[in-house]
Design a protein around this motif. Structure first.
Motif, PDB file in Angstrom:
ATOM      1  N   UNK A 372       0.483 -79.447   5.593  1.00 29.09           N
ATOM      2  CA  UNK A 372       0.890 -79.939   4.279  1.00 29.09           C
ATOM      3  C   UNK A 372      -0.282 -80.735   3.717  1.00 29.09           C
ATOM      4  N   UNK A 373      -0.100 -81.243   2.517  1.00 27.77           N
ATOM      5  CA  UNK A 373      -1.173 -81.926   1.802  1.00 27.77           C
ATOM      6  C   UNK A 373      -1.773 -83.109   2.573  1.00 27.77           C
ATOM      7  N   UNK A 374      -0.976 -83.734   3.439  1.00 28.29           N
ATOM      8  CA  UNK A 374      -1.458 -84.918   4.166  1.00 28.29           C
ATOM      9  C   UNK A 374      -2.241 -84.603   5.434  1.00 28.29           C
ATOM     10  N   UNK A 375      -2.474 -83.333   5.682  1.00 24.97           N
ATOM     11  CA  UNK A 375      -3.144 -82.924   6.914  1.00 24.97           C
ATOM     12  C   UNK A 375      -4.512 -83.616   7.047  1.00 24.97           C
ATOM     13  N   UNK A 376      -4.822 -84.202   8.222  1.00 28.57           N
ATOM     14  CA  UNK A 376      -6.146 -84.819   8.369  1.00 28.57           C
ATOM     15  C   UNK A 376      -7.262 -83.785   8.143  1.00 28.57           C
ATOM     16  N   UNK A 377      -8.359 -84.264   7.594  1.00 30.61           N
ATOM     17  CA  UNK A 377      -9.465 -83.373   7.221  1.00 30.61           C
ATOM     18  C   UNK A 377      -9.981 -82.542   8.393  1.00 30.61           C
ATOM     19  N   UNK A 378     -10.015 -83.178   9.587  1.00 32.74           N
ATOM     20  CA  UNK A 378     -10.572 -82.428  10.731  1.00 32.74           C
ATOM     21  C   UNK A 378      -9.714 -81.185  11.041  1.00 32.74           C
ATOM     22  N   UNK A 380      -8.568 -79.090   8.953  1.00 20.91           N
ATOM     23  CA  UNK A 380      -8.818 -77.943   8.069  1.00 20.91           C
ATOM     24  C   UNK A 380     -10.208 -77.353   8.302  1.00 20.91           C
ATOM     25  N   UNK A 381     -10.979 -77.980   9.219  1.00 17.78           N
ATOM     26  CA  UNK A 381     -12.378 -77.574   9.402  1.00 17.78           C
ATOM     27  C   UNK A 381     -12.510 -76.063   9.651  1.00 17.78           C
ATOM     28  N   UNK A 382     -11.594 -75.486  10.399  1.00 18.29           N
ATOM     29  CA  UNK A 382     -11.712 -74.066  10.726  1.00 18.29           C
ATOM     30  C   UNK A 382     -11.217 -73.138   9.619  1.00 18.29           C
ATOM     31  N   UNK A 383     -10.798 -73.718   8.484  1.00 17.82           N
ATOM     32  CA  UNK A 383     -10.155 -72.892   7.454  1.00 17.82           C
ATOM     33  C   UNK A 383     -10.867 -72.969   6.102  1.00 17.82           C
ATOM     34  N   UNK A 402     -10.604 -73.281  -4.763  1.00 22.79           N
ATOM     35  CA  UNK A 402     -11.882 -73.923  -4.433  1.00 22.79           C
ATOM     36  C   UNK A 402     -12.748 -74.066  -5.689  1.00 22.79           C
ATOM     37  N   UNK A 403     -12.764 -72.998  -6.501  1.00 22.87           N
ATOM     38  CA  UNK A 403     -13.573 -73.033  -7.738  1.00 22.87           C
ATOM     39  C   UNK A 403     -13.087 -74.159  -8.662  1.00 22.87           C
ATOM     40  N   UNK A 404     -11.776 -74.247  -8.832  1.00 22.41           N
ATOM     41  CA  UNK A 404     -11.238 -75.286  -9.728  1.00 22.41           C
ATOM     42  C   UNK A 404     -11.541 -76.688  -9.207  1.00 22.41           C
ATOM     43  N   UNK A 405     -11.436 -76.863  -7.890  1.00 15.86           N
ATOM     44  CA  UNK A 405     -11.696 -78.179  -7.307  1.00 15.86           C
ATOM     45  C   UNK A 405     -13.168 -78.539  -7.454  1.00 15.86           C
ATOM     46  N   UNK A 406     -14.041 -77.572  -7.189  1.00 17.61           N
ATOM     47  CA  UNK A 406     -15.489 -77.846  -7.324  1.00 17.61           C
ATOM     48  C   UNK A 406     -15.860 -78.171  -8.762  1.00 17.61           C
ATOM     49  N   UNK A 407     -15.228 -77.440  -9.663  1.00 23.32           N
ATOM     50  CA  UNK A 407     -15.534 -77.655 -11.069  1.00 23.32           C
ATOM     51  C   UNK A 407     -15.181 -79.090 -11.458  1.00 23.32           C
ATOM     52  N   UNK A 415     -10.931 -80.185   0.212  1.00 22.32           N
ATOM     53  CA  UNK A 415     -10.677 -79.050   1.103  1.00 22.32           C
ATOM     54  C   UNK A 415      -9.284 -78.457   0.823  1.00 22.32           C
ATOM     55  N   UNK A 416      -8.837 -78.587  -0.437  1.00 24.51           N
ATOM     56  CA  UNK A 416      -7.467 -78.150  -0.779  1.00 24.51           C
ATOM     57  C   UNK A 416      -7.224 -76.682  -0.418  1.00 24.51           C
ATOM     58  N   UNK A 417      -8.226 -75.846  -0.688  1.00 26.10           N
ATOM     59  CA  UNK A 417      -8.025 -74.418  -0.387  1.00 26.10           C
ATOM     60  C   UNK A 417      -7.821 -74.215   1.118  1.00 26.10           C
TER      61      UNK A 417
END
Ligand SMILES: C[S@@+](CC[C@H](N)C(=O)[O-])C[C@H]1O[C@@H](n2cnc3c(N)ncnc32)[C@H](O)[C@@H]1O
Length: 506
Positions: A372-378, A380-383, A402-407, A415-417
């Motif tokens: 879920x959105x609260x997942x620790x950053x580490x 998502x590293x593999x994704x 990813x494009x929208x977030x970078x923009x 790392x939302x995507x």
């Protein structure tokens, strides 16, 4: 002169920079504070400028204080936005299934007055009526086996057992496991339950309030009187294990939030205003026991139809272990894409019932939840990549997020995507294991929602159906059960669907 000083609007150069900064946030938008920090000017000046622009229609305010340029006020007309209907059409073309409708209550709300289901209101649950409909449509009767890998409060299990089936449930959240266990123990003697609860209430009266649960906000969450009474009740509870002890513990868990200054709507937060009534925790506890006893007495009349005792396993659905080919129906509702953090939402229940003793333990529990959105950053590293997405549509959608977030440059998390990627990667083994658990010809019904994230639409229902199809399940139907609104863009209609799959006969 005294009185409030009006903030001045931005000058021409600052205003041009504000427009550029807002444009860069695209469909996601930004708060006036975020924009002020990009421009390095006082937030009230940005706010006032935006409000002026809102009056002339050049900017638009979304839900909870996010600003977007008018061009992003609605997403549906934008060229770079893929609408739900476009996905529906592609789904028909590529997967050969047209989206249908399910009518009938689907949310837990209708369970709140139903015997047994009302013992532990679970906003995230589905309706007993829906479950009964699926069981009837699939011809589930005595001798059948029904599995729910995200069993929650046990709605599937209660109704499957009442229909004569053997019910198996897996659930991670311990308070929900307790609810599902107690609710499926129809043999519980109501008289014994009442006696046990009365003894807890008596013993609580003689106690002194002892240690607080570890949650930092406990004193803020309760009035001093309610807190003292709850602590005494908690210390008088019997240990978990025996059926009436578990039921008494569930009744205690059930009164925690109503006895507090909190509510779930659906996320845990402080209530505005006073409680609905002035019942004391002790009064609520005995009332909850009274309801349970009443329902158990009524339930006894149908004992000849019950299936065997349900098996409720506290565990992780991703490592589900059920004998291959042994299940007739899998009926479940997994967490939704970027949905609720169940552990944080039930932290009060987890702490008071002794299932978590520290914040570190809460974090550990969260590590096993479907992403879920609260997942620790580490986590998502593999994704972060796109190539390994379990469906080509998902790859496209992840790129869009990813494009929208970078923009925008800054977002809640950049790392939302990868959170979305990890969500589907988490559900993949559950789909596989449920497929293997089903007998050939067996049915798999999922209730699931879609999502709008970083300005990109994520058709959770269609993606799960397609990923399941890649695992060898047939897509029978996808039926929209209700429209819902969630997140920042309240104007955007999301949905909740019933996805029906089948394990082919050969
Ligand atoms: C939508 S709810 C299911 C509600 C259920 N249908 C009911 O009526 O009560 C999803 C459930 O999945 C659970 N969950 C999340 N991650 C899990 C995991 N890895 N394994 C098992 N359960 C998990 C959550 O705690 C939550 O109870």
């Amino acid at each position: 002169m005294t009185g409030p000083v009006a903030a001045s609007v931005l000058d021409v150069r600052e205003a041009a920079r504000l427009r550029d900064a807002l444009d860069a946030t695209g469909p996601i938008g930004a708060t006036f504070r975020q924009l002020a920090s990009v421009l390095d000017v006082a937030p009230p000046r940005v706010q006032e400028t935006l409000e002026r622009w809102e009056r002339d229609g050049s900017v638009h305010r979304l839900g909870r204080g996010l600003w977007v340029l008018r061009a992003y006020a609605t997403l549906e007309d934008r060229e770079d936005f893929v609408e739900p209907t476009a996905f529906d059409e592609r789904f028909l073309e590529e997967n050969g299934v047209a989206i249908g409708r399910y009518s009938g209550p689907i949310t837990f709300r209708s369970n709140e007055t139903l015997p047994v289901h009302r013992w532990w209101p679970y906003v995230q649950g589905y309706s007993a009526e829906f479950v009964r409909g699926v069981l009837a449509a699939q011809g589930v009767a005595a001798g059948a086996v029904v599995l729910d890998p995200f069993a929650g409060s046990g709605t599937t299990l209660v109704e499957a057992r009442r229909a004569g089936a053997a019910a198996i449930g897996v659930e991670l959240l311990a308070p929900a496991v307790l609810a599902a266990r107690v609710k499926t123990t129809f043999e519980l003697d109501p008289g014994r339950l009442e006696r046990r609860a009365a003894s807890v209430a008596r013993s609580a009266l003689r106690r002194r309030p002892a240690g607080l649960p570890f949650l930092r906000e406990t004193r803020r969450q309760f009035t001093p009187d309610a807190l003292a009474e709850l602590l005494r009740l908690r210390d008088a509870l019997p240990p978990e294990g025996e059926a009436s002890a578990d039921a008494v513990r569930l009744a205690f868990g059930r009164i925690l939030i109503p006895s507090s200054r909190l509510h779930r709507s659906p996320c845990l937060g402080y209530r505005r205003g006073d409680a609905d009534d002035d019942a004391t925790p002790g009064g609520r506890f005995l009332a909850a026991i009274g309801t349970m006893a009443e329902d158990l007495r009524a339930l006894g009349g149908e004992a000849d139809r019950w299936g065997p005792p349900a098996r409720v396993v506290r565990g992780d659905a991703r490592v589900l272990d059920v004998p291959p080919g042994s299940v007739d129906l899998v009926l479940t509702s997994p967490p939704y894409v970027n949905g609720m953090d169940y552990v944080m939402n039930y932290k009060v229940d987890l702490a008071w019932l002794g299932y978590a003793g520290s914040y570190a333990e809460l974090r550990r529990l969260r590590g096993a939840e479907v992403a879920c959105d609260n997942l620790p950053r580490r986590e998502t590293a593999g994704y972060l990549g796109f190539a390994s997405a379990p469906d080509p549509w998902l790859g496209e959608i992840l790129r869009r997020i990813d494009r929208n977030v970078r923009r925008k440059g800054t977002y809640r998390r950049n790392d939302m995507h990868a959170v979305v990627h990890r969500y589907f990667a988490d559900l993949l083994p559950v789909l596989r294991r449920a497929r293997d658990a089903l007998r050939p010809g067996g049915t798999f019904v999922l209730v699931v929602g879609d999502s709008l994230l970083a300005g990109a639409y994520v058709p959770g229902d269609l993606l799960l159906a397609r990923i399941a199809a890649r695992q060898g399940l047939e897509i029978v139907s996808v039926d929209v059960a209700r429209r819902r609104r969630s997140g920042q863009r309240r104007s955007f209609e999301l949905r909740e669907s019933v996805v029906t799959l089948r394990r082919p006969v050969s």
